[in-house]
Design an enzyme around this catalytic site. Structure first.
Site, PDB file in Angstrom:
ATOM      1  N   ASP A 161       0.834  -1.203   0.000  1.00 18.82           N
ATOM      2  CA  ASP A 161       0.000   0.000   0.000  1.00 18.82           C
ATOM      3  C   ASP A 161       0.873   1.258   0.000  1.00 18.82           C
ATOM      4  O   ASP A 161       2.078   1.198   0.272  1.00 18.82           O
ATOM      5  CB  ASP A 161      -0.960   0.023   1.193  1.00 18.82           C
ATOM      6  CG  ASP A 161      -0.249   0.031   2.536  1.00 18.82           C
ATOM      7  OD1 ASP A 161       0.768  -0.678   2.678  1.00 18.82           O
ATOM      8  OD2 ASP A 161      -0.706   0.754   3.452  1.00 18.82           O
TER       9      ASP A 161
ATOM     10  N   GLU B 116      -0.185  -0.867   5.678  1.00 18.63           N
ATOM     11  CA  GLU B 116       0.914  -0.533   6.585  1.00 18.63           C
ATOM     12  C   GLU B 116       0.881   0.945   6.944  1.00 18.63           C
ATOM     13  O   GLU B 116       1.359   1.344   8.004  1.00 18.63           O
ATOM     14  CB  GLU B 116       2.259  -0.873   5.940  1.00 18.63           C
ATOM     15  CG  GLU B 116       3.462  -0.790   6.882  1.00 18.63           C
ATOM     16  CD  GLU B 116       4.131   0.592   6.942  1.00 18.63           C
ATOM     17  OE1 GLU B 116       4.949   0.807   7.853  1.00 18.63           O
ATOM     18  OE2 GLU B 116       3.833   1.450   6.084  1.00 18.63           O
TER      19      GLU B 116
END
Lengths: 356, 356
Positions: free
Chosen positions: A75, A129
């Site tokens: 991400d 994250e």
């Protein structure tokens, strides 16, 4: 559901990074990228693949005596006008170029091409994250599939500028509270000023001698700091409460529980309320796999002072380091970029090491 | 417009207080009460009356060598289920019973009945004392009609429990600001912690020796206190600013300007921003009128430590004291009350003094 975008894995790691940047994957919206990676992995007979939401685990099962994890998050922070990617004078620009699609590209190239590594390898790609810890994909995997993450050593391919950064420090926040007694400020001696008393807490912080311990051969550097203070009732009232919020960054030779005990001891005269804590990670550079990795990457390993997901591996009993292309200072910036040569060099070094 | 409620002035001061309580006069809504007082004063040929909004000035013009002001505010804090008034075992209950319709009743009785005082008298009733200073009726009168307030001495009939409280202390608020440098709290030594530095400000406050000067024979008691503190950027950032709000209560031998200079000197190492200041008032108990008043009221005069409207008289060059029936600690409480005997005794004492 749309078919996954096909990744062209025949290109260089840097060119693959550009393809990954062009598949947007802001935290919570990683499905298209996870699908593309899963499709690519499907072509690899030497890997066993597990999918968990938008996270993927791919493992070699060669019966080697050692196993290493190569992990990265897929991400990014929100796009800031920096997608699609573009190249300018040897630099690849785009959201996630440094943090950390270049690392993900290195992982993917190695997973595809290193079919017979000298040690078994577990590749981990995970989601979420960049947002609140509770949604972190690596945390979810560590709960759902702890056995699949078991290893002798882990490498998190976060940007470190190509230097091995070992372990990470833990972080703890606590509120230290003074209690006084209200009074009208025209007759201050009828009360007890809680803000004045907080001066003693700040005095302790000013005098505090932070430890700089060696852990597994790396020099860490602790810190105990006020990050917030609040107090006051009204402009004519002697305040009866003041709250100092402190942040303790502690070396990985202390557990989060030991860190909390330390903070309670330092401020034993006051009420201490723990608000959050996360343990650090030992670098484990003494283990054979870690030592050989550090030697192969060259340079002088240093301690990671900020908290990173390596701590989640430590919690699973796996020593871990941070190592990846890209400058961490560029992470989350509009002008985020990575040196093309650095990505390809990282992949070359790691391939050589995996082949043993 | 409704005709004003007729006050029955033939009754005792305490009974008149009950009538005044029953005409609600929360700050900003004093018109009906001001109308009733003006109507009553209209029957007094020995008084010259000035009306300014909901404030009234009534003066004797007997050519006496001395002039005294008797002042009181006619507004109250909001009603709290304590209107109409009621009597229980010698106590008169109701909103404003202590603060300060009993004082207003004493003023009214004296204005009506003492037609030939030994010194000229200026009665002042004013509005909006319980709210923001800028709307204060005495402030407005001091701007519109300063000559009408000129006198040798002023008595503010605020509740003091029947003890002469001379003058008042001034009050000043300032923000003391430390400046640091932001850094990630994992690498605190890259920055400079502004909250830690504020500890030095709090240390100065803890060690501060407050003056207790005699002014015109009364012992004042200063104070310098933190009444607020704020600082902090985020839980992982070394803060670059901390602001301590201090309140300095200063004796009336210092002007507001001198008080500001003192605070700037005490905190000379930091940025000091004055947020508000109001000078105090000298008790002036050395003047003949004040000395005779204090002697006539008996007891031992004491210094007024909280700021009151006597400071507005001081600003006009008129020394002033606080003296009135009622316990100041009951002001603004739901159970506000006054001893009936105390109201009548106050009126009796002041009448005797005015007659000389």
């Amino acid at each position: 559901m749309l078919p996954a975008v096909q990744l062209d894995l025949s290109v260089s790691p840097a060119e693959l990074t550009a393809q990954l940047i062009d598949i947007e994957s802001v935290s919570g919206s990683e499905r298209p990228l996870a699908d593309s990676i899963q499709t690519a992995l499907g072509a690899c007979d030497h890997l066993t693949v597990i999918r968990d939401g938008n996270a993927l685990i791919a493992r070699t099962e060669l019966g080697r005596p050692q196993r290493v994890v190569l992990a990265g998050h897929i991400d990014t922070v929100p796009i800031a006008g920096n997608v699609p990617s573009r190249i300018d004078r040897g630099l690849l620009y785009g959201c996630g170029a440094a943090d950390m699609k270049s690392g993900v590209a290195v992982q993917l190239k190695l997973a595809m091409e290193v079919t017979a590594p000298a040690m078994d390898v577990t590749y981990v790609w995970y989601d979420c994250e960049e947002i609140e810890s509770e949604r972190n994909g690596l945390l979810r995997l560590s709960r759902n599939s702890p056995d699949s993450l078991a290893a002798d050593f882990a490498i998190l391919l976060e940007p470190t500028g190509g230097v091995v950064e070992g372990g990470c420090q833990g972080t703890l926040r606590a509120e230290i509270r003074t209690a006084g007694e209200r009074a009208h400020s025209a007759r201050a001696w009828m009360g007890r000023n809680a803000i004045h008393e907080a001066g003693e807490i700040l005095g302790i912080l000013r005098e505090y001698q932070a430890r700089e311990p060696d852990v597994d051969g790396l020099r860490f550097h602790e810190g105990l700091n006020a990050v917030g203070i609040r107090g006051g009732v009204a402009g004519n009232v002697i305040p009866d409460e003041c709250v100092v919020t402190v942040n303790y960054r502690f070396a990985p030779d202390r557990s989060a529980q030991q860190a909390a005990e330390h903070v309670r001891e330092v401020f034993s005269r006051w009420q201490v309320t723990l608000t959050d804590a996360a343990g650090g990670a030992r670098p484990g550079l003494g283990s054979p796999a870690a030592a050989s990795f550090a030697a192969a990457m060259g340079g002088t390993p240093r301690a990671k002072l900020g908290w990173t997901d390596v701590a989640r591996f430590d919690a699973l009993g796996v020593p871990a380091v941070n190592f990846g292309p890209g400058d961490p200072a560029l992470a989350h910036t509009r002008g985020e970029h990575v040196r093309i040569a650095a990505v390809d060099e990282c992949a070359r070094q790691m391939r050589a090491w995996l082949l043993g």
